[in-house]
Design an enzyme around this catalytic site. Structure first.
Site, PDB file in Angstrom:
ATOM      1  N   GLU A  72      -9.969   6.827   2.916  1.00 20.50           N
ATOM      2  CA  GLU A  72      -9.556   5.421   2.833  1.00 20.50           C
ATOM      3  C   GLU A  72     -10.385   4.539   3.754  1.00 20.50           C
ATOM      4  O   GLU A  72     -10.506   4.811   4.955  1.00 20.50           O
ATOM      5  CB  GLU A  72      -8.078   5.259   3.217  1.00 20.50           C
TER       6      GLU A  72
ATOM      7  N   HIS B 210      -0.760   5.307   8.836  1.00 22.03           N
ATOM      8  CA  HIS B 210      -0.565   4.062   8.097  1.00 22.03           C
ATOM      9  C   HIS B 210      -0.247   4.386   6.635  1.00 22.03           C
ATOM     10  O   HIS B 210      -0.346   5.531   6.199  1.00 22.03           O
ATOM     11  CB  HIS B 210      -1.814   3.194   8.210  1.00 22.03           C
TER      12      HIS B 210
ATOM     13  N   ASP C  70      -6.195   0.236  -3.836  1.00 26.31           N
ATOM     14  CA  ASP C  70      -4.753   0.276  -4.067  1.00 26.31           C
ATOM     15  C   ASP C  70      -4.226  -1.059  -4.571  1.00 26.31           C
ATOM     16  O   ASP C  70      -3.218  -1.119  -5.272  1.00 26.31           O
ATOM     17  CB  ASP C  70      -4.006   0.719  -2.810  1.00 26.31           C
ATOM     18  N   HIS C  71      -4.913  -2.148  -4.239  1.00 26.86           N
ATOM     19  CA  HIS C  71      -4.489  -3.484  -4.670  1.00 26.86           C
ATOM     20  C   HIS C  71      -5.611  -4.472  -4.366  1.00 26.86           C
ATOM     21  O   HIS C  71      -6.602  -4.134  -3.725  1.00 26.86           O
ATOM     22  CB  HIS C  71      -3.204  -3.906  -3.946  1.00 26.86           C
TER      23      HIS C  71
ATOM     24  N   HIS D  43      -1.571  -9.862  -0.246  1.00 28.56           N
ATOM     25  CA  HIS D  43      -2.095  -9.139  -1.404  1.00 28.56           C
ATOM     26  C   HIS D  43      -1.928 -10.012  -2.643  1.00 28.56           C
ATOM     27  O   HIS D  43      -1.218 -11.018  -2.624  1.00 28.56           O
ATOM     28  CB  HIS D  43      -1.318  -7.842  -1.634  1.00 28.56           C
TER      29      HIS D  43
ATOM     30  N   PHE E  82      -9.353   8.361  16.751  1.00 23.11           N
ATOM     31  CA  PHE E  82     -10.447   7.689  17.428  1.00 23.11           C
ATOM     32  C   PHE E  82     -10.099   6.314  18.003  1.00 23.11           C
ATOM     33  O   PHE E  82     -10.949   5.666  18.589  1.00 23.11           O
ATOM     34  CB  PHE E  82     -11.641   7.600  16.472  1.00 23.11           C
ATOM     35  N   GLU E  83      -8.882   5.875  17.822  1.00 23.34           N
ATOM     36  CA  GLU E  83      -8.412   4.633  18.430  1.00 23.34           C
ATOM     37  C   GLU E  83      -6.915   4.741  18.659  1.00 23.34           C
ATOM     38  O   GLU E  83      -6.215   5.516  17.995  1.00 23.34           O
ATOM     39  CB  GLU E  83      -8.694   3.419  17.532  1.00 23.34           C
TER      40      GLU E  83
ATOM     41  N   SER F 286       0.802  -1.225   0.000  1.00 24.81           N
ATOM     42  CA  SER F 286       0.000   0.000   0.000  1.00 24.81           C
ATOM     43  C   SER F 286       0.831   1.270   0.000  1.00 24.81           C
ATOM     44  O   SER F 286       0.338   2.324  -0.418  1.00 24.81           O
ATOM     45  CB  SER F 286      -0.940   0.004   1.208  1.00 24.81           C
TER      46      SER F 286
ATOM     47  N   GLU G 224      -8.672   6.491  26.446  1.00 25.19           N
ATOM     48  CA  GLU G 224      -9.255   5.156  26.587  1.00 25.19           C
ATOM     49  C   GLU G 224      -8.352   4.218  27.390  1.00 25.19           C
ATOM     50  O   GLU G 224      -8.509   3.004  27.344  1.00 25.19           O
ATOM     51  CB  GLU G 224      -9.538   4.576  25.194  1.00 25.19           C
TER      52      GLU G 224
END
Length: 498
Positions: free
Chosen positions: A320, A171, A366-367, A461, A278-279, A110, A233
């Site tokens: 994404e 990422h 992307d793949h 992939h 958010f995480e 990616s 969290e």
């Protein structure tokens, strides 16, 4: 009417429906629907307006096969057979097939594919925002080989820009919006002695500060806080340098959100940049989502804020659906297609919030993954379940599972490799399959059967083509089979067209 006469009529048909009605199948519904599609395509006009806004939506790992599974899943959730379903992006008037390989990889990753889409050049696997002269993991090869990203180019034109992902915002794919890195894994730190770049999280902070990125939302909170810091969290950060990048941005007046409540309180008037984390790591799968916004909700907020911030100059946004990829890696098709449906809903929402006259919308992947489909399944076989026999006297399958040569049923979909491999060491590599029921196969946690065992049980992939769907200004540039980096060039041309 005899066959010879029928062939003669077919040979003399013109584009007019009137003449088409003279052949024997003209009252068949499939024929009528086909005529209607041709009429709609003939009425389509090329849009050569300059693209004020550009939105590229990338469902990570959502190649033609995974998209097919999502189509059937969405249709079957509605109580239909599934294959007649049309996903929102599939109704777009323009599409092409995209070659996804990296410069050093027949099967891509990616980072390389995202760089192709966002910067217009193909590059190596595992590197971000640099050309193919950079060696993965070698900082010294970065200087002079950085490439400008679409966000940087659009920001220089006065447009507001953003990036939204259900993966960590640092990422591979989202990072190609704003970063240059010799390794996609340097999200919160770089190796000792590496002085030519900073980590990807720091690069995002700098992009927000300098106005290259106005909205960034996703997961990955751990990469912005130190190992001695506990987040909202109760999870600790990963930054060994102890720097709290979230607090640094808040001090600059950046709005910060970490859950549903703070997300709902964001000011979307475009006056202040937005960072949503958010995480601690990736955001939750759609099937498990609780306490955090959906991909569609994040994208809607981003568009509203960017529309206000960009004003007459417009905006650019990368969206994404990162977790389609992760579910495929886990061999868990149920979660892959559930996130695929959430992505499709986001496409529909984005389309509804914008105007085709001035907004170019591009939907792609992307793949692809090593997903495969068995035959010969009767119509309506659950895409997550067993391959049922064809009913020769009707449409819907018989409800009786087909059996393989080993006397056992098999699922409609599987993977060529992964954690569900039947060729495992504990089975002495014998390829022994267990019995399987429809109830087991359609459980949300089921791992599809696979052939080849892979390291850590992670499915890979694949190198096959993906699709790109487009509508809006210069969407007609997407046609035929193209290299992945051409997506960038179509976007860039549309934004600068006279």
């Amino acid at each position: 009417m005899n066959k010879l006469l029928t062939l003669s009529l077919l040979a003399s048909l013109t584009a007019t429906t009137a003449i088409a009605q003279d052949i024997p199948q003209s009252d068949n519904q499939w024929f009528i629907d086909g005529q209607a599609q041709i009429a709609a395509r003939l009425a389509t006009q090329q849009n050569t307006n300059r693209a004020k806004n550009i939105i590229v939506l990338i469902a990570d790992g959502n190649g033609v096969g995974t998209n097919y599974a999502t189509r059937l899943y969405q249709g079957q959730k509605k109580g239909n057979y599934g294959d007649e379903e049309i996903l929102p992006q599939e109704a777009f008037p323009n599409l092409a097939l995209v070659k996804t390989y990296n410069t050093n990889g027949q099967t891509p990753d990616s980072a390389g594919t995202g760089t192709a889409i966002m910067s217009g050049v193909k590059t190596k696997a595992g590197v971000i925002g640099v050309n193919e002269n950079v060696n993965r993991g070698d900082c010294a090869t970065v200087p002079g080989n950085e490439v400008a990203t679409m966000n940087e180019i659009m920001a220089a034109m006065g447009k507001a820009t953003g990036v939204v992902s259900t993966a960590r915002i640092t990422h591979a794919t989202p990072a190609t919006s704003y970063a240059s890195s010799a390794d996609r894994n340097w999200e919160e730190s770089v190796p000792e002695g590496c002085t030519t770049q900073v980590d990807i999280a720091q690069q995002l902070v700098e992009a927000i500060k300098n106005g290259t990125v106005d909205v960034a939302m996703g997961g990955g909170r751990r990469n912005f806080i130190g190992t001695d810091v506990t987040d909202e969290e109760g999870k600790t950060g990963r930054r060994a340098d102890g720097v709290n990048l979230i607090e640094a941005l808040k001090a600059e007046g950046v709005q910060y959100a970490w859950g549903d409540e703070s997300f709902g309180a964001l000011n979307l008037d475009g006056s202040k940049p937005i960072l949503g984390l958010f995480e601690s790591s990736h955001m939750q799968y759609e099937a498990d989502r609780e306490g955090e916004p959906s991909l569609a909700e994040m994208s809607s907020a981003a568009i509203k804020s960017l529309q206000a911030a960009g004003g007459d100059n417009g905006f650019f946004l990368q969206i994404e659906a990162g977790r389609v990829d992760h579910a495929n890696h886990d061999g868990n098709l149920a979660r892959a297609v559930e996130d695929g449906v959430a992505f499709a809903e986001t496409v529909a929402m984005v389309d509804a919030l914008t105007d085709d006259e001035d907004t170019l919308i591009i939907v792609t992947a992307d793949h692809e993954h090593a997903i495969a489909f068995n035959g010969y399944c009767g119509r309506g076989s659950n895409i997550l379940g067993l391959c049922m026999d064809i009913d020769n006297a009707g449409e819907k399958n018989t409800g009786t599972p087909l059996l393989a040569e080993d006397g056992k049923p098999f699922t409609v979909a599987g993977y060529l490799n992964g954690g569900g491999s039947v060729m495992r060491e504990e089975l002495n590599w014998a390829g022994v399959r267990g019995d399987l029921t429809e109830e087991q196969a359609t459980d949300g946690d089921y791992m599809q059967q696979a052939l080849i065992p892979t390291g850590a049980g992670e499915e890979t992939h694949s190198g096959e083509d993906v699709a790109v769907y487009a509508k809006g200004p210069y969407a007609h540039l997407f046609d035929g089979t193209i290299e992945q980096n051409v997506i960038f060039h179509a976007m860039n041309y549309a934004a600068n067209a006279q």
